[in-house]
Design an enzyme around this catalytic site. Structure first.
Site, PDB file in Angstrom:
ATOM      1  N   LYS A 142       0.838  -1.210   0.000  1.00  0.00           N
ATOM      2  CA  LYS A 142       0.000   0.000   0.000  1.00  0.00           C
ATOM      3  C   LYS A 142       0.874   1.262   0.000  1.00  0.00           C
ATOM      4  O   LYS A 142       0.583   2.211  -0.699  1.00  0.00           O
ATOM      5  CB  LYS A 142      -0.933   0.019   1.228  1.00  0.00           C
ATOM      6  CG  LYS A 142      -1.922  -1.150   1.255  1.00  0.00           C
ATOM      7  CD  LYS A 142      -2.999  -0.950   2.307  1.00  0.00           C
ATOM      8  CE  LYS A 142      -2.488  -1.009   3.733  1.00  0.00           C
ATOM      9  NZ  LYS A 142      -2.094  -2.359   4.203  1.00  0.00           N
TER      10      LYS A 142
ATOM     11  N   ARG B   2     -11.541  -0.444   7.425  1.00  0.00           N
ATOM     12  CA  ARG B   2     -10.998  -1.784   7.583  1.00  0.00           C
ATOM     13  C   ARG B   2     -12.010  -2.743   8.210  1.00  0.00           C
ATOM     14  O   ARG B   2     -11.729  -3.923   8.363  1.00  0.00           O
ATOM     15  CB  ARG B   2      -9.779  -1.690   8.485  1.00  0.00           C
ATOM     16  CG  ARG B   2      -8.678  -2.592   8.073  1.00  0.00           C
ATOM     17  CD  ARG B   2      -7.532  -2.427   9.019  1.00  0.00           C
ATOM     18  NE  ARG B   2      -6.604  -1.436   8.524  1.00  0.00           N
ATOM     19  CZ  ARG B   2      -5.315  -1.451   8.844  1.00  0.00           C
ATOM     20  NH1 ARG B   2      -4.841  -2.366   9.625  1.00  0.00           N
ATOM     21  NH2 ARG B   2      -4.520  -0.525   8.380  1.00  0.00           N
TER      22      ARG B   2
ATOM     23  N   ARG C 168      11.125  -5.942   6.517  1.00  0.00           N
ATOM     24  CA  ARG C 168      10.914  -4.492   6.343  1.00  0.00           C
ATOM     25  C   ARG C 168      11.692  -3.687   7.386  1.00  0.00           C
ATOM     26  O   ARG C 168      11.694  -4.029   8.564  1.00  0.00           O
ATOM     27  CB  ARG C 168       9.412  -4.211   6.464  1.00  0.00           C
ATOM     28  CG  ARG C 168       9.060  -2.737   6.420  1.00  0.00           C
ATOM     29  CD  ARG C 168       7.651  -2.527   5.994  1.00  0.00           C
ATOM     30  NE  ARG C 168       6.651  -2.793   7.038  1.00  0.00           N
ATOM     31  CZ  ARG C 168       5.347  -2.615   6.871  1.00  0.00           C
ATOM     32  NH1 ARG C 168       4.882  -2.192   5.709  1.00  0.00           N
ATOM     33  NH2 ARG C 168       4.505  -2.882   7.850  1.00  0.00           N
TER      34      ARG C 168
ATOM     35  N   ARG D 132       9.533  -2.090  12.691  1.00  0.00           N
ATOM     36  CA  ARG D 132       8.307  -1.785  13.426  1.00  0.00           C
ATOM     37  C   ARG D 132       8.060  -2.858  14.473  1.00  0.00           C
ATOM     38  O   ARG D 132       8.263  -4.033  14.197  1.00  0.00           O
ATOM     39  CB  ARG D 132       7.128  -1.722  12.450  1.00  0.00           C
ATOM     40  CG  ARG D 132       6.564  -0.334  12.294  1.00  0.00           C
ATOM     41  CD  ARG D 132       5.557  -0.274  11.188  1.00  0.00           C
ATOM     42  NE  ARG D 132       4.357  -1.063  11.463  1.00  0.00           N
ATOM     43  CZ  ARG D 132       3.319  -1.136  10.659  1.00  0.00           C
ATOM     44  NH1 ARG D 132       3.328  -0.457   9.530  1.00  0.00           N
ATOM     45  NH2 ARG D 132       2.275  -1.858  10.969  1.00  0.00           N
TER      46      ARG D 132
ATOM     47  N   ARG E 273      -2.308  -9.946  12.825  1.00  0.00           N
ATOM     48  CA  ARG E 273      -2.790  -8.885  11.932  1.00  0.00           C
ATOM     49  C   ARG E 273      -3.525  -9.472  10.727  1.00  0.00           C
ATOM     50  O   ARG E 273      -4.539  -8.935  10.287  1.00  0.00           O
ATOM     51  CB  ARG E 273      -1.615  -8.013  11.476  1.00  0.00           C
ATOM     52  CG  ARG E 273      -1.209  -7.006  12.544  1.00  0.00           C
ATOM     53  CD  ARG E 273       0.252  -6.622  12.456  1.00  0.00           C
ATOM     54  NE  ARG E 273       0.571  -5.786  11.322  1.00  0.00           N
ATOM     55  CZ  ARG E 273       1.830  -5.587  10.891  1.00  0.00           C
ATOM     56  NH1 ARG E 273       2.837  -6.171  11.502  1.00  0.00           N
ATOM     57  NH2 ARG E 273       2.063  -4.802   9.863  1.00  0.00           N
TER      58      ARG E 273
HETATM   59  P1  ADP Z   1      -0.979  -3.018   8.877  1.00  0.00           P
HETATM   60  O1  ADP Z   1      -0.846  -2.906   7.412  1.00  0.00           O
HETATM   61  O2  ADP Z   1      -0.137  -4.007   9.534  1.00  0.00           O
HETATM   62  O3  ADP Z   1      -2.365  -3.135   9.352  1.00  0.00           O
HETATM   63  P2  ADP Z   1      -0.964  -0.217   9.570  1.00  0.00           P
HETATM   64  O4  ADP Z   1       0.203   0.692   9.644  1.00  0.00           O
HETATM   65  O5  ADP Z   1      -1.990   0.071   8.546  1.00  0.00           O
HETATM   66  O6  ADP Z   1      -0.345  -1.666   9.409  1.00  0.00           O
HETATM   67  O7  ADP Z   1      -1.690  -0.294  10.991  1.00  0.00           O
HETATM   68  C1  ADP Z   1      -0.960  -0.592  12.160  1.00  0.00           C
HETATM   69  C2  ADP Z   1      -1.918  -0.853  13.291  1.00  0.00           C
HETATM   70  O8  ADP Z   1      -2.719   0.318  13.501  1.00  0.00           O
HETATM   71  C3  ADP Z   1      -2.929  -1.961  13.050  1.00  0.00           C
HETATM   72  O9  ADP Z   1      -2.412  -3.223  13.402  1.00  0.00           O
HETATM   73  C4  ADP Z   1      -4.075  -1.535  13.966  1.00  0.00           C
HETATM   74  O10 ADP Z   1      -3.786  -1.816  15.315  1.00  0.00           O
HETATM   75  C5  ADP Z   1      -4.070  -0.023  13.806  1.00  0.00           C
HETATM   76  N1  ADP Z   1      -4.949   0.453  12.718  1.00  0.00           N
HETATM   77  C6  ADP Z   1      -4.570   1.109  11.580  1.00  0.00           C
HETATM   78  N2  ADP Z   1      -5.638   1.401  10.817  1.00  0.00           N
HETATM   79  C7  ADP Z   1      -6.720   0.926  11.479  1.00  0.00           C
HETATM   80  C8  ADP Z   1      -8.118   0.899  11.214  1.00  0.00           C
HETATM   81  N3  ADP Z   1      -8.638   1.420  10.091  1.00  0.00           N
HETATM   82  N4  ADP Z   1      -8.926   0.307  12.130  1.00  0.00           N
HETATM   83  C9  ADP Z   1      -8.454  -0.217  13.262  1.00  0.00           C
HETATM   84  N5  ADP Z   1      -7.148  -0.241  13.572  1.00  0.00           N
HETATM   85  C10 ADP Z   1      -6.279   0.321  12.699  1.00  0.00           C
END
Ligand code: ADP
Length: 181
Positions: free
Chosen positions: A13, A88, A127, A160, A171
């Site tokens: 993404k 999400r 990563r 991370r 996840r």
């Molecule tokens: P990933 O691609 O692993 O989900 P992100 O950077 O998008 O990584 O998100 C990291 C964390 O932030 C997720 O594991 C979750 O805890 C939280 N998060 C991000 N976006 C959302 C969302 N839209 N709804 C709920 N939690 C979120």
């Protein structure tokens, strides 16, 4: 242009977003980045979100929905938005549809990325990220010139906290349980 980009962790993404932003002058709104910034700044939202993020779990919908709506009302979103990592869950998707209509910014384009689990594991565990400028590397597929040092700004690269195999499994399960497409 109002764009959504969707896909599991490691689907690309961030990389695709960079390409899109070369074409469109719109802000990149990543809910993951926004949450991490809140955690870094130790805001109330950051304190509430941290435990979920460290466990690889989704942060509760009402926190995320409020955060995104506030962000979409900022002036730079007049031109549009590239939303990354949101919505999400079904509840988020419903809230997003309602808020986007209400504020006159309905989505125009959706990109959904699909990648096999093995590839995701390889990408995520390898990563490395620059905490200062946000540049993203991979220990084998896209190494920095000097090991552990950002090519762009010379900062020390980091992994991370949730980029481990165990966290990735959680996840992915979260992603699959809630997947919208
Ligand atoms: P990933 O691609 O692993 O989900 P992100 O950077 O998008 O990584 O998100 C990291 C964390 O932030 C997720 O594991 C979750 O805890 C939280 N998060 C991000 N976006 C959302 C969302 N839209 N709804 C709920 N939690 C979120």
């Amino acid at each position: 242009m109002n764009i959504l980009i969707m896909g599991p962790a490691g689907a690309g993404k961030g990389t695709m977003s960079d390409l899109i932003l070369r074409e469109f002058d719109i802000p990149h709104i990543s809910t993951g980045d926004m949450l991490r910034e809140n955690v870094r700044n130790n805001t109330e939202l950051g304190q509430q979100a941290q435990q979920y993020m460290n466990a690889g779990k989704l942060v509760p919908d009402e926190l995320i929905n409020a955060m995104v709506e506030q962000r979409l009302l900022e002036p730079d979103c007049q031109k549009g938005y590239l939303l990354d990592g949101f919505p999400r869950t079904l509840v988020q998707a419903q809230a997003f549809e309602e808020m986007a209509d209400r504020i006159g910014k309905p989505v125009e384009s959706v990109l959904a990325l699909e990648v096999s689990f093995d590839t995701l594991v390889d990408r995520i565990t390898g990563r490395r990220i620059c905490p200062k400028c946000g540049a993203i590397y991979h220990v084998r597929n896209k190494p920095s010139k000097a090991e552990g040092i950002c090519d762009e700004c010379g900062s020390e690269l980091q992994q991370r906290k949730d980029d481990t195999v165990e966290q990735l499994k959680v996840r992915m399960e979260e992603y699959d349980d809630h997947r919208l497409l």
